[in-house]
Motif scaffolding. Structure first.
Motif, PDB file in Angstrom:
ATOM      1  N   VAL A 365       0.851  -1.207   0.000  1.00  0.00           N
ATOM      2  CA  VAL A 365       0.000   0.000   0.000  1.00  0.00           C
ATOM      3  C   VAL A 365       0.880   1.248   0.000  1.00  0.00           C
ATOM      4  CG1 VAL A 365      -1.756   1.306   1.279  1.00  0.00           C
ATOM      5  CG2 VAL A 365      -1.931  -1.186   1.126  1.00  0.00           C
ATOM      6  N   LYS A 366       1.969   1.179   0.768  1.00  0.00           N
ATOM      7  CA  LYS A 366       2.884   2.337   0.831  1.00  0.00           C
ATOM      8  C   LYS A 366       3.407   2.668  -0.574  1.00  0.00           C
ATOM      9  CE  LYS A 366       7.157   3.838   2.955  1.00  0.00           C
ATOM     10  NZ  LYS A 366       8.020   3.688   4.093  1.00  0.00           N
ATOM     11  N   ALA A 367       3.783   1.640  -1.327  1.00  0.00           N
ATOM     12  CA  ALA A 367       4.315   1.870  -2.681  1.00  0.00           C
ATOM     13  C   ALA A 367       3.225   2.500  -3.568  1.00  0.00           C
ATOM     14  CB  ALA A 367       4.791   0.546  -3.272  1.00  0.00           C
ATOM     15  N   GLU A 368       1.970   2.013  -3.440  1.00  0.00           N
ATOM     16  CA  GLU A 368       0.878   2.566  -4.267  1.00  0.00           C
ATOM     17  C   GLU A 368       0.561   4.011  -3.879  1.00  0.00           C
ATOM     18  OE1 GLU A 368      -1.413  -1.735  -4.836  1.00  0.00           O
ATOM     19  OE2 GLU A 368      -2.171  -0.261  -3.404  1.00  0.00           O
ATOM     20  N   VAL A 369       0.621   4.278  -2.573  1.00  0.00           N
ATOM     21  CA  VAL A 369       0.340   5.642  -2.098  1.00  0.00           C
ATOM     22  C   VAL A 369       1.436   6.595  -2.589  1.00  0.00           C
ATOM     23  CG1 VAL A 369       0.248   7.077  -0.010  1.00  0.00           C
ATOM     24  CG2 VAL A 369      -1.058   4.946  -0.116  1.00  0.00           C
ATOM     25  N   THR A 370       2.662   6.132  -2.549  1.00  0.00           N
ATOM     26  CA  THR A 370       3.774   6.974  -3.020  1.00  0.00           C
ATOM     27  C   THR A 370       3.581   7.292  -4.500  1.00  0.00           C
ATOM     28  OG1 THR A 370       5.166   5.781  -1.479  1.00  0.00           O
ATOM     29  CG2 THR A 370       6.300   7.137  -3.102  1.00  0.00           C
ATOM     30  N   ASP A 371       3.179   6.275  -5.236  1.00  0.00           N
ATOM     31  CA  ASP A 371       2.950   6.445  -6.668  1.00  0.00           C
ATOM     32  C   ASP A 371       1.855   7.497  -6.913  1.00  0.00           C
ATOM     33  OD1 ASP A 371       3.393   5.572  -9.340  1.00  0.00           O
ATOM     34  OD2 ASP A 371       1.378   4.694  -9.256  1.00  0.00           O
ATOM     35  N   LEU A 372       0.767   7.415  -6.140  1.00  0.00           N
ATOM     36  CA  LEU A 372      -0.324   8.408  -6.276  1.00  0.00           C
ATOM     37  C   LEU A 372       0.200   9.813  -5.987  1.00  0.00           C
ATOM     38  CD1 LEU A 372      -3.421   9.116  -6.501  1.00  0.00           C
ATOM     39  CD2 LEU A 372      -3.531   8.767  -4.032  1.00  0.00           C
ATOM     40  N   CYS A 373       0.964   9.942  -4.909  1.00  0.00           N
ATOM     41  CA  CYS A 373       1.479  11.267  -4.530  1.00  0.00           C
ATOM     42  C   CYS A 373       2.362  11.854  -5.629  1.00  0.00           C
ATOM     43  CB  CYS A 373       2.276  11.176  -3.240  1.00  0.00           C
ATOM     44  SG  CYS A 373       1.247  10.803  -1.829  1.00  0.00           S
ATOM     45  N   ARG A 374       3.138  10.988  -6.258  1.00  0.00           N
ATOM     46  CA  ARG A 374       4.055  11.504  -7.304  1.00  0.00           C
ATOM     47  C   ARG A 374       3.289  11.986  -8.523  1.00  0.00           C
ATOM     48  NH1 ARG A 374       8.845   7.431  -6.093  1.00  0.00           N
ATOM     49  NH2 ARG A 374       9.377   8.404  -4.121  1.00  0.00           N
ATOM     50  N   ARG A 375       2.064  11.461  -8.688  1.00  0.00           N
ATOM     51  CA  ARG A 375       1.263  11.950  -9.829  1.00  0.00           C
ATOM     52  C   ARG A 375       0.673  13.331  -9.547  1.00  0.00           C
ATOM     53  NH1 ARG A 375      -3.147   8.597 -10.715  1.00  0.00           N
ATOM     54  NH2 ARG A 375      -2.566   6.997  -9.230  1.00  0.00           N
ATOM     55  N   TYR A 376       0.668  13.740  -8.278  1.00  0.00           N
ATOM     56  CA  TYR A 376       0.137  15.063  -7.911  1.00  0.00           C
ATOM     57  C   TYR A 376       1.204  15.811  -7.119  1.00  0.00           C
ATOM     58  CZ  TYR A 376      -4.474  13.229  -9.117  1.00  0.00           C
ATOM     59  OH  TYR A 376      -5.557  12.700  -9.759  1.00  0.00           O
ATOM     60  N   PRO A 377       2.289  16.247  -7.779  1.00  0.00           N
ATOM     61  CA  PRO A 377       3.361  16.913  -7.019  1.00  0.00           C
ATOM     62  C   PRO A 377       2.858  18.200  -6.368  1.00  0.00           C
ATOM     63  CG  PRO A 377       3.765  17.004  -9.405  1.00  0.00           C
ATOM     64  CD  PRO A 377       2.550  16.162  -9.213  1.00  0.00           C
ATOM     65  N   ILE A 378       3.365  18.455  -5.165  1.00  0.00           N
ATOM     66  CA  ILE A 378       2.957  19.690  -4.469  1.00  0.00           C
ATOM     67  C   ILE A 378       3.709  20.877  -5.072  1.00  0.00           C
ATOM     68  CG2 ILE A 378       2.978  20.898  -2.247  1.00  0.00           C
ATOM     69  CD1 ILE A 378       2.660  18.157  -0.916  1.00  0.00           C
ATOM     70  N   HIS A 379       5.013  20.679  -5.243  1.00  0.00           N
ATOM     71  CA  HIS A 379       5.839  21.750  -5.824  1.00  0.00           C
ATOM     72  C   HIS A 379       6.094  21.384  -7.276  1.00  0.00           C
ATOM     73  CE1 HIS A 379       6.128  23.222  -1.817  1.00  0.00           C
ATOM     74  NE2 HIS A 379       6.528  22.010  -1.416  1.00  0.00           N
ATOM     75  N   LYS A 380       5.346  22.020  -8.162  1.00  0.00           N
ATOM     76  CA  LYS A 380       5.320  21.579  -9.548  1.00  0.00           C
ATOM     77  C   LYS A 380       6.555  21.975 -10.352  1.00  0.00           C
ATOM     78  CE  LYS A 380       0.403  20.893  -9.804  1.00  0.00           C
ATOM     79  NZ  LYS A 380       0.080  21.167  -8.405  1.00  0.00           N
ATOM     80  N   PHE A 381       7.329  22.953  -9.851  1.00  0.00           N
ATOM     81  CA  PHE A 381       8.466  23.399 -10.658  1.00  0.00           C
ATOM     82  C   PHE A 381       9.788  23.070 -10.012  1.00  0.00           C
ATOM     83  CE2 PHE A 381       4.817  26.184 -11.290  1.00  0.00           C
ATOM     84  CZ  PHE A 381       4.536  25.875 -12.597  1.00  0.00           C
TER      85      PHE A 381
END
Ligand code: PLP
Length: 381
Positions: A365-381
């Motif tokens: 689950v941790k790996a899947e959650v990390t993957d989700l987070c990387r698809r929505y970066p907080i700092h986009k630049f």
């Protein structure tokens, strides 16, 4: 294998894609509901009820039918349920056939004011078999006139009073209707077809505590497969079961019952305190998962899901341990996550809570959650 039908399916898919669907009795079933309907359960004959079938080989469909019943009882807090009616009309018919004789009086909402065909239309079996005492809305306010309903009930002495409607957008006062029904010795049945999804979500008054019987379609706001269901007290459902089978129907549609189970699987088994939320946050009662708030917070953190334990009303645990966890969406929606991501997050939380001592699952689950987070970066630049 059937190009003619395939072409029609494609045409209907495009029609649905390109049109704004504003028909109040329609909805879009989830893929999981549609997939349940295409299972092998369509092949099985299972006349009767779980544990009491007239056919062999029913051990699996017995479990299939128990699922939506259990889920309905949990979702609506009713004592018992019948999930076999093929439609909303059949569900209403089963209740009338159980508690009325031809010529008895049925009281329901005037069709011209919002009632359904099965609430006493002269062209429907209900209007042909029973005397109809109709109640309606006040001409000025266009709201149900409960004093007038009371007067009509005293005068006509109905055996059943039906609440619920097909085109009435306001709230029913189910408590008041039950009082009127009790006064005249009638059974109170709510046909919640239009409101069942809202009621399940705590967004519309709940008829269940004020009725002996509640019927519904399963394809409107509850978003299940096309079909019907009946909820009620254990005594009422015992009698209704005999009317549905063998009284009115043959074999149940086991594949549709499987899809009903999918539709009633709310929130992965989460119980939300107060039955829902009107804001960005919710308080989840973890007792159905057999974990405390403290443990939930710890194992969720292991899977990269950060929450805080929180006491629920009348919590049996200490404030340090608690039985709840509080969840809020501001941060994840700011990242751009949408409804589908929320469903994924809810599923991940449920997986963690159900498998809290399984290191492998927590890491997955941790790996899947990390993957989700990387698809929505907080700092986009
Ligand atoms: N009851 C109400 C209040 C309805 O609105 C409807 C359908 O629109 C029904 C019953 C009948 O359901 P079905 O079309 O599944 O027979």
């Amino acid at each position: 294998s059937d190009p003619a039908l395939f072409e029609l399916v494609q045409r209907e898919e495009s029609r649905q894609e390109d049109n704004l669907e504003l028909i109040a009795s329609e909805n879009i079933a989830s893929l999981a509901v549609r997939q349940a309907m295409e299972t092998v359960f369509t092949d099985k004959y299972a006349e009767g009820y779980p544990g009491k079938r007239y056919y062999g080989g029913c051990e699996v469909v017995d479990e299939v039918e128990k699922l939506p019943i259990e889920r309905l009882c949990q979702l609506y807090g009713c004592e018992a349920a019948n999930v076999q009616p093929h439609s909303g009309a059949s569900a209403n018919m089963a209740v009338y056939f159980t508690f009325l004789e031809p010529g008895d009086t049925l009281m329901a909402m005037n069709l011209a004011h919002g009632g359904h065909l099965t609430h006493g239309s002269p062209v429907n079996f209900s209007g042909k078999l029973y005397k109809i005492a109709a109640y309606g809305v006040d001409p000025e306010t266009e709201l149900i006139d409960y004093d007038e309903m009371h007067r009509i009930a005293l005068e006509s002495k109905p055996k059943i009073i039906v609440s619920g409607a097909t085109a009435y957008s306001r709230e029913f006062d189910f408590k008041r209707i039950k009082e009127i029904a009790d006064e005249v010795g009638a059974l109170h049945m709510c046909d919640m077809s239009h409101y069942s999804g809202l009621i399940a979500a705590g967004e519309y008054p709940d008829p269940v505590p004020h009725c002996q019987v509640v019927t519904s379609t399963t394809h409107k706001s509850i978003r299940g497969p096309r079909g019907g269901m009946i909820l009620g007290t254990a005594d009422a459902i015992k009698l209704i079961n005999k009317t549905v089978f063998p009284g009115l129907q043959g074999g149940p549609l086991c594949h549709v019952i499987a899809a009903k189970a999918v539709a009633f699987l709310t929130h992965e088994g989460f119980r939300i305190v107060s039955g829902g939320t009107d804001s960005h946050m919710m308080l989840v009662d973890l007792r159905p998962f057999g974990v405390t708030g403290k443990l939930a917070q710890e194992v969720l953190e292991h899977a990269n899901i950060t929450t805080n334990k929180n006491a629920i009303p009348n919590d049996p645990e200490s404030p340090f341990v608690t039985s709840g966890v509080r969840l809020g969406t501001p941060a994840v929606t700011t990242r751009g996550m949408v409804e589908a991501d929320m469903s994924f997050i809810a599923k991940s939380i449920a997986t963690v809570l159900r498998n809290h001592s399984d290191e492998g699952t927590l890491n997955k689950v941790k790996a899947e959650v990390t993957d989700l987070c990387r698809r929505y970066p907080i700092h986009k630049f």
